[in-house]
Write a protein that holds these residues in place. Structure first.
Motif, PDB file in Angstrom:
ATOM      1  N   THR A 284     -13.923  -7.085  10.609  1.00 45.51           N
ATOM      2  CA  THR A 284     -14.010  -5.649  10.886  1.00 45.51           C
ATOM      3  C   THR A 284     -15.437  -5.146  10.690  1.00 45.51           C
ATOM      4  OG1 THR A 284     -11.714  -5.381  10.172  1.00 45.51           O
ATOM      5  CG2 THR A 284     -13.080  -3.388  10.276  1.00 45.51           C
ATOM      6  N   LEU A 285     -16.046  -5.484   9.561  1.00 44.90           N
ATOM      7  CA  LEU A 285     -17.426  -5.056   9.308  1.00 44.90           C
ATOM      8  C   LEU A 285     -18.367  -5.606  10.374  1.00 44.90           C
ATOM      9  CD1 LEU A 285     -17.591  -5.551   5.427  1.00 44.90           C
ATOM     10  CD2 LEU A 285     -17.336  -3.387   6.684  1.00 44.90           C
TER      11      LEU A 285
ATOM     12  N   GLY B 286     -20.584  -3.591  12.847  1.00 47.65           N
ATOM     13  CA  GLY B 286     -22.031  -3.797  12.743  1.00 47.65           C
ATOM     14  C   GLY B 286     -22.651  -4.162  14.085  1.00 47.65           C
ATOM     15  N   LEU B 287     -21.933  -4.926  14.882  1.00 44.37           N
ATOM     16  CA  LEU B 287     -22.454  -5.321  16.194  1.00 44.37           C
ATOM     17  C   LEU B 287     -22.318  -4.220  17.236  1.00 44.37           C
ATOM     18  CD1 LEU B 287     -21.048  -8.956  16.560  1.00 44.37           C
ATOM     19  CD2 LEU B 287     -23.429  -8.293  16.163  1.00 44.37           C
ATOM     20  N   ARG B 288     -21.195  -3.501  17.206  1.00 42.85           N
ATOM     21  CA  ARG B 288     -20.859  -2.576  18.289  1.00 42.85           C
ATOM     22  C   ARG B 288     -21.054  -1.106  17.947  1.00 42.85           C
ATOM     23  NH1 ARG B 288     -15.512  -5.061  21.092  1.00 42.85           N
ATOM     24  NH2 ARG B 288     -16.146  -7.238  21.049  1.00 42.85           N
ATOM     25  N   GLY B 289     -21.194  -0.799  16.675  1.00 42.48           N
ATOM     26  CA  GLY B 289     -21.240   0.603  16.291  1.00 42.48           C
ATOM     27  C   GLY B 289     -19.827   1.161  16.219  1.00 42.48           C
ATOM     28  N   SER B 290     -19.693   2.453  16.359  1.00 42.94           N
ATOM     29  CA  SER B 290     -18.397   3.114  16.297  1.00 42.94           C
ATOM     30  C   SER B 290     -17.474   2.561  17.389  1.00 42.94           C
ATOM     31  CB  SER B 290     -18.587   4.621  16.473  1.00 42.94           C
ATOM     32  OG  SER B 290     -17.352   5.275  16.373  1.00 42.94           O
ATOM     33  N   ILE B 291     -16.220   2.280  16.998  1.00 42.57           N
ATOM     34  CA  ILE B 291     -15.244   1.693  17.914  1.00 42.57           C
ATOM     35  C   ILE B 291     -13.970   2.523  17.845  1.00 42.57           C
ATOM     36  CG2 ILE B 291     -13.846  -0.350  18.442  1.00 42.57           C
ATOM     37  CD1 ILE B 291     -15.904  -2.067  17.035  1.00 42.57           C
ATOM     38  N   PRO B 292     -13.397   2.877  18.990  1.00 45.40           N
ATOM     39  CA  PRO B 292     -12.088   3.545  18.944  1.00 45.40           C
ATOM     40  C   PRO B 292     -11.089   2.679  18.170  1.00 45.40           C
ATOM     41  CG  PRO B 292     -12.994   3.654  21.160  1.00 45.40           C
ATOM     42  CD  PRO B 292     -13.893   2.732  20.363  1.00 45.40           C
ATOM     43  N   THR B 293     -10.260   3.319  17.366  1.00 45.19           N
ATOM     44  CA  THR B 293      -9.311   2.594  16.526  1.00 45.19           C
ATOM     45  C   THR B 293      -8.435   1.658  17.354  1.00 45.19           C
ATOM     46  OG1 THR B 293      -9.294   4.462  14.995  1.00 45.19           O
ATOM     47  CG2 THR B 293      -7.509   2.867  14.766  1.00 45.19           C
ATOM     48  N   GLU B 294      -7.999   2.099  18.509  1.00 42.54           N
ATOM     49  CA  GLU B 294      -7.144   1.260  19.364  1.00 42.54           C
ATOM     50  C   GLU B 294      -7.879   0.002  19.823  1.00 42.54           C
ATOM     51  OE1 GLU B 294      -4.882   1.463  23.685  1.00 42.54           O
ATOM     52  OE2 GLU B 294      -5.366   3.337  22.654  1.00 42.54           O
ATOM     53  N   VAL B 295      -9.152   0.131  20.163  1.00 47.40           N
ATOM     54  CA  VAL B 295      -9.946  -1.029  20.588  1.00 47.40           C
ATOM     55  C   VAL B 295     -10.117  -1.999  19.424  1.00 47.40           C
ATOM     56  CG1 VAL B 295     -12.230  -1.765  21.414  1.00 47.40           C
ATOM     57  CG2 VAL B 295     -11.122   0.248  22.423  1.00 47.40           C
TER      58      VAL B 295
ATOM     59  N   THR C  39      -8.138  -2.306  16.848  1.00 39.67           N
ATOM     60  CA  THR C  39      -6.821  -2.897  16.602  1.00 39.67           C
ATOM     61  C   THR C  39      -6.574  -4.061  17.555  1.00 39.67           C
ATOM     62  OG1 THR C  39      -5.946  -0.807  15.761  1.00 39.67           O
ATOM     63  CG2 THR C  39      -4.332  -2.425  16.532  1.00 39.67           C
ATOM     64  N   ASN C  40      -6.890  -3.887  18.830  1.00 38.91           N
ATOM     65  CA  ASN C  40      -6.729  -4.972  19.810  1.00 38.91           C
ATOM     66  C   ASN C  40      -7.644  -6.139  19.499  1.00 38.91           C
ATOM     67  OD1 ASN C  40      -4.756  -3.562  21.219  1.00 38.91           O
ATOM     68  ND2 ASN C  40      -6.234  -2.642  22.622  1.00 38.91           N
ATOM     69  N   LEU C  41      -8.852  -5.851  19.085  1.00 36.76           N
ATOM     70  CA  LEU C  41      -9.807  -6.908  18.736  1.00 36.76           C
ATOM     71  C   LEU C  41      -9.309  -7.707  17.532  1.00 36.76           C
ATOM     72  CD1 LEU C  41     -12.606  -8.172  19.279  1.00 36.76           C
ATOM     73  CD2 LEU C  41     -13.572  -6.425  17.781  1.00 36.76           C
ATOM     74  N   LEU C  42      -8.826  -7.023  16.515  1.00 37.27           N
ATOM     75  CA  LEU C  42      -8.350  -7.705  15.318  1.00 37.27           C
ATOM     76  C   LEU C  42      -7.024  -8.430  15.553  1.00 37.27           C
ATOM     77  CD1 LEU C  42      -9.374  -5.073  12.628  1.00 37.27           C
ATOM     78  CD2 LEU C  42     -10.441  -7.299  13.082  1.00 37.27           C
ATOM     79  N   ALA C  43      -6.301  -8.049  16.598  1.00 38.79           N
ATOM     80  CA  ALA C  43      -5.068  -8.762  16.950  1.00 38.79           C
ATOM     81  C   ALA C  43      -5.368 -10.211  17.305  1.00 38.79           C
ATOM     82  CB  ALA C  43      -4.357  -8.058  18.104  1.00 38.79           C
TER      83      ALA C  43
ATOM     84  N   ALA D 246      -1.084  -3.967   9.841  1.00 36.91           N
ATOM     85  CA  ALA D 246      -2.068  -4.674   9.003  1.00 36.91           C
ATOM     86  C   ALA D 246      -3.464  -4.091   9.213  1.00 36.91           C
ATOM     87  CB  ALA D 246      -2.055  -6.167   9.321  1.00 36.91           C
ATOM     88  N   VAL D 247      -3.796  -3.741  10.457  1.00 35.20           N
ATOM     89  CA  VAL D 247      -5.104  -3.132  10.724  1.00 35.20           C
ATOM     90  C   VAL D 247      -5.204  -1.792  10.013  1.00 35.20           C
ATOM     91  CG1 VAL D 247      -6.604  -2.145  12.512  1.00 35.20           C
ATOM     92  CG2 VAL D 247      -5.459  -4.345  12.905  1.00 35.20           C
ATOM     93  N   GLN D 248      -4.137  -0.992  10.064  1.00 38.07           N
ATOM     94  CA  GLN D 248      -4.158   0.309   9.385  1.00 38.07           C
ATOM     95  C   GLN D 248      -4.354   0.127   7.887  1.00 38.07           C
ATOM     96  OE1 GLN D 248      -4.364   3.298  10.952  1.00 38.07           O
ATOM     97  NE2 GLN D 248      -4.934   3.884   8.884  1.00 38.07           N
TER      98      GLN D 248
END
Length: 150
Positions: A40-41, A45-54, A56-60, A68-70
């Motif tokens: 997550t960090l 750190g690479l992308r800057g601010s990320i929409p929570t949904e994006v 969540t999909n990335l961490l999936a 679990a993401v929440q």
């Protein structure tokens, strides 16, 4: 003398991931940071601010479901490392510092690992893996699995 077997690509990739994850896990363990926290960090750190949904999909892709993401974001938020304004997740100033510390430590370990290999081959492998990572998985399924199927 036995002859070395050429591993199938997927097997080689899985074994390489296991081999390369071990030093990362050791660094994170020494820093008391869980792997999902680092992912997550690092994403932030690479992308800057990320929409929570994006996010969540990335961490999936690392096996985390939405709950679990929440929980992870709540933990990181309570630690003062992330903030969630307006449906997006971003690093706080303290999160930016912590990310930089971890990234620098991991970069040092990574450099020591990869100095064993020819730099041109490492870059070729990195480029291929990035190209694969940037490909839409559905596109791969459509072009490889569903071809010739009714």
């Amino acid at each position: 003398m036995t002859q070395a077997t050429t591993l199938p690509f997927g097997t080689a990739l899985a074994l390489a991931q296991r081999t390369l994850t071990a030093p990362l896990a050791a660094v994170l363990g020494a820093e008391n940071v869980a792997m999902p926290e680092w992912f997550t960090l690092h994403a932030l750190g690479l992308r800057g601010s990320i929409p929570t949904e994006v996010l969540t999909n990335l961490l999936a892709t690392n096996g985390l479901d939405a709950a679990a993401v929440q929980n992870l974001l709540t933990t990181l938020g309570n630690s003062g490392l992330v903030e969630l304004p307006d449906g997006a997740v971003s690093l706080t100033p303290a999160g930016t510092v912590r990310y930089a510390e971890l990234r620098d430590r991991i970069d040092q370990v990574t450099a020591r690992i990869f100095e064993r290999f020819d730099p041109a081959r490492v870059e070729t492998a990195r480029g291929l893996l990035q190209e694969i990572a940037e490909t839409d998985p559905e596109q791969l399924v459509d072009r490889s699995v569903r071809i010739g199927r009714p």
